[in-house]
Design an enzyme around this catalytic site. Structure first.
Site, PDB file in Angstrom:
ATOM      1  N   ARG A   1      -1.483  11.457   3.064  1.00 15.10           N
ATOM      2  CA  ARG A   1      -1.098  11.466   1.521  1.00 15.10           C
ATOM      3  C   ARG A   1      -1.239  12.860   1.039  1.00 15.10           C
ATOM      4  O   ARG A   1      -0.306  13.235  -0.119  1.00 15.10           O
ATOM      5  CB  ARG A   1      -1.967  10.447   0.654  1.00 15.10           C
ATOM      6  CG  ARG A   1      -1.502   9.299   0.832  1.00 15.10           C
ATOM      7  CD  ARG A   1      -2.561   8.231  -0.005  1.00 15.10           C
ATOM      8  NE  ARG A   1      -2.095   6.978  -0.191  1.00 15.10           N
ATOM      9  CZ  ARG A   1      -2.763   6.080  -0.676  1.00 15.10           C
ATOM     10  NH1 ARG A   1      -3.971   6.263  -1.015  1.00 15.10           N
ATOM     11  NH2 ARG A   1      -2.113   4.636  -1.133  1.00 15.10           N
TER      12      ARG A   1
ATOM     13  N   GLY B   1       0.080   1.301   3.206  1.00 15.42           N
ATOM     14  CA  GLY B   1      -1.033   0.468   3.643  1.00 15.42           C
ATOM     15  C   GLY B   1      -1.374   0.192   5.008  1.00 15.42           C
ATOM     16  O   GLY B   1      -1.154   1.304   5.734  1.00 15.42           O
TER      17      GLY B   1
ATOM     18  N   LYS C   1      -2.043 -12.593   4.767  1.00 15.73           N
ATOM     19  CA  LYS C   1      -1.820 -13.882   3.665  1.00 15.73           C
ATOM     20  C   LYS C   1      -0.452 -13.848   3.225  1.00 15.73           C
ATOM     21  O   LYS C   1       0.126 -12.881   2.801  1.00 15.73           O
ATOM     22  CB  LYS C   1      -2.778 -13.648   2.660  1.00 15.73           C
ATOM     23  CG  LYS C   1      -4.301 -13.768   3.080  1.00 15.73           C
ATOM     24  CD  LYS C   1      -5.254 -14.297   1.998  1.00 15.73           C
ATOM     25  CE  LYS C   1      -6.365 -13.409   1.563  1.00 15.73           C
ATOM     26  NZ  LYS C   1      -6.412 -13.019   0.359  1.00 15.73           N
TER      27      LYS C   1
ATOM     28  N   GLY D   1      -0.100  -1.414  -2.106  1.00 12.93           N
ATOM     29  CA  GLY D   1       0.156  -2.121  -3.284  1.00 12.93           C
ATOM     30  C   GLY D   1       1.366  -1.634  -4.102  1.00 12.93           C
ATOM     31  O   GLY D   1       2.134  -2.529  -4.406  1.00 12.93           O
TER      32      GLY D   1
HETATM   33  C1  3PG Z   1      -4.289   2.924  -2.952  1.00 15.71           C
HETATM   34  O1  3PG Z   1      -4.648   3.409  -2.156  1.00 15.71           O
HETATM   35  O2  3PG Z   1      -3.831   1.809  -2.664  1.00 15.71           O
HETATM   36  C2  3PG Z   1      -4.074   3.532  -4.424  1.00 15.71           C
HETATM   37  O3  3PG Z   1      -4.439   4.908  -3.961  1.00 15.71           O
HETATM   38  C3  3PG Z   1      -4.562   3.030  -5.296  1.00 15.71           C
HETATM   39  O4  3PG Z   1      -5.981   2.624  -5.276  1.00 15.71           O
HETATM   40  P1  3PG Z   1      -6.602   1.334  -5.696  1.00 15.71           P
HETATM   41  O5  3PG Z   1      -5.966   0.064  -5.087  1.00 15.71           O
HETATM   42  O6  3PG Z   1      -8.044   1.470  -5.538  1.00 15.71           O
HETATM   43  O7  3PG Z   1      -6.236   1.119  -7.304  1.00 15.71           O
HETATM   44 MG    MG Z   2      -4.786  -0.721  -3.120  1.00 20.08          MG
END
Ligand code: 3PG
Ligand code: MG
Length: 397
Positions: A38, A352, A199, A375
């Site tokens: 990142r 993710g 899930k 997300g």
């Molecule tokens: C992440 O890693 O999903 C983003 O940086 C957002 O973080 P958060 O899910 O804690 O809001």
């Molecule tokens: Mg997150």
């Protein structure tokens, strides 16, 4: 992208506030950055700005400190890594607002880079508090959002600052929106989506949105168990989302109606316990014992999935195929990663844990695009408008 970008604004000599997503994994023992993808992903925007003589002020969150100062979540460790990657000093501050920060900013020269302390040390950040956003906005002349990974959060530094400053996209945010947007808008066919993860409930909206667009839908990971159960297979001790059985059945019916080939595992690796010592056994899906649970897709499923994917021009992958954290159940996930890396097709990896696997296996450069958003990429591909993107200035037509 129909939003203005950093190319569209004057930055020389300006104080440019750049929201980045430096929410990176840290080693529990040493506190060092484990995966700096990142940070690297934000370099093009930062270098562009320093190269044009902007004063670059970076804003980020790290972890979930919930409005309190948590020493382990200070951004100094990130500043050090960024400094090494940029080849120039990156100073940091003890807080993200206040007189000390203002003093430090006043002394910045053209091309300097400053990283403000973790935004989430203030509860006002996640609350989207307007006066906090205003206090941040006062620190700059223009605002650049390059934090795609956090663009699904309506937080002060994401949707609040644009109320007070001209707000444009950075190169990473632009590339994310374009890459992910393209696979929804005009994917070269055949187009397959490979979905896994624990899930179904996490993936329903993306399944629904992508259903009308894909030719193949390949389902592995923990969520496959609920699909198998909905098809009346015995799934043993596998985690079943009872309240998702109808949804699973409906999605399979929708696939049939819209001519989408939905493939489920035909064999799986099962195990009794899931510890590090656990032993896996390959078994066809008709023979899963009541005393065991699914831990990975099996070799025949890997072949079946590979056979479909080999003929595709566009592939989107999100979610591991099994419990990849345990080496003996990582095989299906790794085989899929290696296959995608070899293919000529456009391969887009949702962020993710799927991005983590690809980064760990050092296959990132072999994919067309690996999203930095977990997300955020799921919400984007579910067809939702991300608040952080919506808040930016529209391109003038
Ligand atoms: C992440 O890693 O999903 C983003 O940086 C957002 O973080 P958060 O899910 O804690 O809001
Ligand atoms: Mg997150």
């Amino acid at each position: 992208m129909d939003k203005m970008t950093v190319r569209d604004i004057e930055v020389t000599g300006k104080r440019v506030l750049v929201r980045v997503d430096f929410n990176v994994p840290l080693d529990e023992k040493t506190g060092e950055v484990i995966d700096d993808s990142r940070i690297r992903a934000a370099l093009p925007t930062i270098k562009y700005l320093t190269g044009r003589g902007a004063k670059v002020i970076l804003l980020s969150h790290l972890g979930r400190p919930k409005g309190r100062v948590v020493e382990e979540l200070r951004l100094a460790v990130v500043a050090r890594r960024l400094s090494r990657l940029l080849g120039q000093p990156v100073s940091c501050t003890a807080d993200c607002i206040g007189p000390d920060v203002e003093k430090k900013i006043a002394s910045l020269k053209k091309g300097d880079v400053l990283l403000l302390e973790n935004l989430r040390f203030h509860a006002e950040e996640e609350a989207g508090d307007a006066s906090f956003a205003q206090a941040l906005a006062r620190l700059g002349d223009v605002f650049v959002n390059d934090a795609f990974g956090a663009a699904h959060r309506a937080h002060a530094s994401i949707t609040g600052i644009p109320d007070y400053l001209p707000a444009v996209a950075g190169f990473l945010l632009e590339k994310e929106v374009d890459s992910l947007g393209n696979i929804l808008l005009s994917p070269a066919r055949p187009f397959a989506s490979l979905l896994g993860g624990a899930k179904i409930s996490d993936k329903v909206s993306i399944l629904e949105n992508i259903m009308g667009k894909v030719d193949f839908l390949l389902v592995g990971g923990g969520m496959a168990a609920t699909f198998l159960q909905a098809e009346s297979y015995e799934t043993g001790l596998s985690l079943i989302e009872e309240d998702m059985l109808d949804t699973a059945a409906r999605l399979m019916a929708e696939a049939r109606q819209s001519g989408v080939q939905l493939l489920l595992p035909v064999d799986v690796v099962v195990a009794g316990e899931l510890g590090d010592e656990a032993k896996g056994e390959i078994i066809s899906i008709g023979k899963i014992p009541a005393s065991k649970r699914i831990a990975d897709i099996g070799p025949q499923t890997v072949l079946n999935f590979s056979e479909k994917l080999r003929h595709c021009q566009t592939i989107f992958w999100n979610g591991p195929m099994g419990i990849y954290e345990i080496p003996q159940f990582a095989r299906g996930t790794q085989e899929m990663a290696r296959l995608l890396a070899r293919l000529e097709a456009t391969t887009v990896i949702g962020g993710g844990s799927t991005a983590d696997v690809v980064n760990e296996m050092r296959l990132t450069d072999k994919m067309t695009f690996v999203s930095t958003g977990g997300g955020a990429s799921l919400e984007f591909l579910s067809g939702k408008t991300l608040p952080g993107v919506a808040a930016l200035l529209d391109k003038k037509s």
